[in-house]
Design a protein around this motif. Structure first.
Motif, mmCIF file in Angstrom:
data_model
loop_
_atom_site.group_PDB
_atom_site.id
_atom_site.type_symbol
_atom_site.label_atom_id
_atom_site.label_comp_id
_atom_site.label_asym_id
_atom_site.label_seq_id
_atom_site.Cartn_x
_atom_site.Cartn_y
_atom_site.Cartn_z
ATOM 1 N N ARG A 186 -13.892 -5.746 -12.951
ATOM 2 C CA ARG A 186 -13.742 -6.801 -11.944
ATOM 3 C C ARG A 186 -12.279 -6.965 -11.531
ATOM 4 N N LEU A 187 -11.363 -6.959 -12.501
ATOM 5 C CA LEU A 187 -9.936 -7.063 -12.180
ATOM 6 C C LEU A 187 -9.470 -5.868 -11.357
ATOM 7 N N LEU A 188 -9.997 -4.697 -11.693
ATOM 8 C CA LEU A 188 -9.636 -3.493 -10.943
ATOM 9 C C LEU A 188 -10.147 -3.570 -9.513
ATOM 10 N N HIS A 189 -11.341 -4.127 -9.356
ATOM 11 C CA HIS A 189 -11.887 -4.320 -8.011
ATOM 12 C C HIS A 189 -11.011 -5.275 -7.194
ATOM 13 N N GLU A 190 -10.546 -6.352 -7.841
ATOM 14 C CA GLU A 190 -9.656 -7.296 -7.160
ATOM 15 C C GLU A 190 -8.340 -6.634 -6.786
ATOM 16 N N GLU A 191 -7.818 -5.765 -7.661
ATOM 17 C CA GLU A 191 -6.579 -5.051 -7.372
ATOM 18 C C GLU A 191 -6.744 -4.130 -6.167
ATOM 19 N N ILE A 192 -7.885 -3.450 -6.107
ATOM 20 C CA ILE A 192 -8.157 -2.571 -4.968
ATOM 21 C C ILE A 192 -8.250 -3.380 -3.685
ATOM 22 N N ASP A 193 -8.937 -4.526 -3.742
ATOM 23 C CA ASP A 193 -9.040 -5.398 -2.566
ATOM 24 C C ASP A 193 -7.654 -5.846 -2.103
ATOM 25 N N THR A 194 -6.795 -6.186 -3.059
ATOM 26 C CA THR A 194 -5.436 -6.626 -2.709
ATOM 27 C C THR A 194 -4.670 -5.509 -2.017
ATOM 28 N N LEU A 195 -4.781 -4.280 -2.532
ATOM 29 C CA LEU A 195 -4.084 -3.150 -1.924
ATOM 30 C C LEU A 195 -4.623 -2.865 -0.525
ATOM 31 N N ILE A 196 -5.938 -2.938 -0.347
ATOM 32 C CA ILE A 196 -6.528 -2.697 0.964
ATOM 33 C C ILE A 196 -6.075 -3.762 1.957
ATOM 34 N N ASN A 197 -6.054 -5.020 1.519
ATOM 35 C CA ASN A 197 -5.613 -6.109 2.405
ATOM 36 C C ASN A 197 -4.145 -5.955 2.777
ATOM 37 N N SER A 198 -3.336 -5.540 1.806
ATOM 38 C CA SER A 198 -1.912 -5.343 2.096
ATOM 39 C C SER A 198 -1.719 -4.225 3.112
ATOM 40 N N ALA A 199 -2.470 -3.122 2.946
ATOM 41 C CA ALA A 199 -2.363 -2.014 3.895
ATOM 42 C C ALA A 199 -2.824 -2.448 5.281
ATOM 43 N N THR A 200 -3.890 -3.246 5.327
ATOM 44 C CA THR A 200 -4.396 -3.738 6.619
ATOM 45 C C THR A 200 -3.371 -4.633 7.294
ATOM 46 N N ASN A 201 -2.743 -5.513 6.518
ATOM 47 C CA ASN A 201 -1.733 -6.416 7.080
ATOM 48 C C ASN A 201 -0.536 -5.648 7.623
ATOM 49 N N ARG A 202 -0.131 -4.603 6.876
ATOM 50 C CA ARG A 202 0.992 -3.806 7.366
ATOM 51 C C ARG A 202 0.632 -3.112 8.676
ATOM 52 N N ALA A 203 -0.581 -2.606 8.762
ATOM 53 C CA ALA A 203 -1.019 -1.937 9.990
ATOM 54 C C ALA A 203 -1.068 -2.929 11.150
ATOM 55 N N MET A 204 -1.553 -4.138 10.884
ATOM 56 C CA MET A 204 -1.633 -5.149 11.939
ATOM 57 C C MET A 204 -0.244 -5.556 12.419
ATOM 58 N N ARG A 205 0.710 -5.683 11.490
ATOM 59 C CA ARG A 205 2.081 -6.033 11.880
ATOM 60 C C ARG A 205 2.658 -4.928 12.772
ATOM 61 N N THR A 206 2.422 -3.680 12.367
ATOM 62 C CA THR A 206 2.945 -2.560 13.152
ATOM 63 C C THR A 206 2.331 -2.560 14.564
ATOM 64 N N LEU A 207 1.045 -2.785 14.663
ATOM 65 C CA LEU A 207 0.383 -2.838 15.971
ATOM 66 C C LEU A 207 0.907 -4.006 16.817
ATOM 67 N N THR A 208 1.192 -5.128 16.151
ATOM 68 C CA THR A 208 1.699 -6.290 16.875
ATOM 69 C C THR A 208 3.083 -5.987 17.460
ATOM 70 N N VAL A 209 3.943 -5.337 16.630
ATOM 71 C CA VAL A 209 5.287 -4.984 17.110
ATOM 72 C C VAL A 209 5.173 -4.024 18.287
ATOM 73 N N ILE A 210 4.324 -3.004 18.174
ATOM 74 C CA ILE A 210 4.166 -2.048 19.248
ATOM 75 C C ILE A 210 3.643 -2.729 20.506
ATOM 76 N N SER A 211 2.660 -3.616 20.357
ATOM 77 C CA SER A 211 2.102 -4.313 21.515
ATOM 78 C C SER A 211 3.153 -5.193 22.170
ATOM 79 N N THR A 212 3.964 -5.870 21.339
ATOM 80 C CA THR A 212 5.004 -6.731 21.901
ATOM 81 C C THR A 212 6.035 -5.919 22.675
#
Length: 204
Positions: free
Chosen positions: A178-204
């Motif tokens: 369960r802890l490992l699953h939470e760690e994976i979720d955290t890493l996926i969310n962090s990667a998604t957030n980084r991608a969204m920030r990059t897209l926002t900068v490019i769009s701006t």
């Protein structure tokens, strides 16, 4: 076709349903199975719909010359074989969890297919089996009326303790997963957030 794990005594007979592991032709575990049995002071009768591992371990032990003082001792030995087999299953699951953990901690490129879901599903199934056996043994030892199985009284405390240990081991593995699953979720969310920030900068 009763599938609920239980032990009961009626007069001189003890009967019920115990968990076991189905096996393939090579003897490898294939999932959960059920063994039905009835015994008195002189004989032990068993039945199954599929090939099972722990009862086959007991048969092989008898074939090599092992003797048992009573049918109750033989049945208790079969439960011990089941516990030993599940310990190996849980040990293998622990090794697979360690591999997933090492993969996750090395900045993996693909977190979507770590195999963790299958491990968690397997642990959940087997722990339910352990808890069902634990409950049946406790009722057989401390229950009232037909729930108390006097013929197995000499073996029940030790068997219950062994199954308790197995349940704790399964619980620890589930917590790790369960802890490992939470760690994976955290890493996926962090990667998604980084991608969204990059897209926002490019769009701006």
């Amino acid at each position: 076709r009763e599938t609920r794990v239980n032990l009961e005594q009626e007069g001189a007979w003890v009967f019920g349903v115990l968990p076991d592991l189905e096996r393939d032709l090579a003897g490898r575990p294939q999932g959960e199975g059920r063994l039905v049995f009835a015994m008195n002071a002189e004989r032990l009768i068993t039945g199954r719909l599929h090939a099972l591992r722990a009862i086959d371990d007991l048969r092989r032990e008898v074939d090599t010359g092992a003797g048992f003082e009573s049918p109750a001792a033989a049945l208790a030995r079969m439960v011990e074989h089941y516990v030993d087999r599940l310990e190996q299953v849980f040990e293998d699951a622990g090794l697979r969890l360690a591999e997933v953990e090492d993969y996750v901690l090395t900045e993996p490129s693909d977190l979507a297919d770590t195999g963790l879901t299958a491990i968690r599903r397997s642990l959940s199934r087997y722990r339910r089996e352990v808890q069902a056996l634990r409950g049946a043994l406790m009722r057989a030892y401390a229950g009232r009326g037909s729930r108390r199985v006097a013929m197995l009284a000499d073996w029940l405390p030790e068997l219950t303790a062994a199954v308790d240990d197995l349940d704790r081991e399964a619980g620890g593995l589930q917590d790790r997963a369960r802890l490992l699953h939470e760690e994976i979720d955290t890493l996926i969310n962090s990667a998604t957030n980084r991608a969204m920030r990059t897209l926002t900068v490019i769009s701006t």
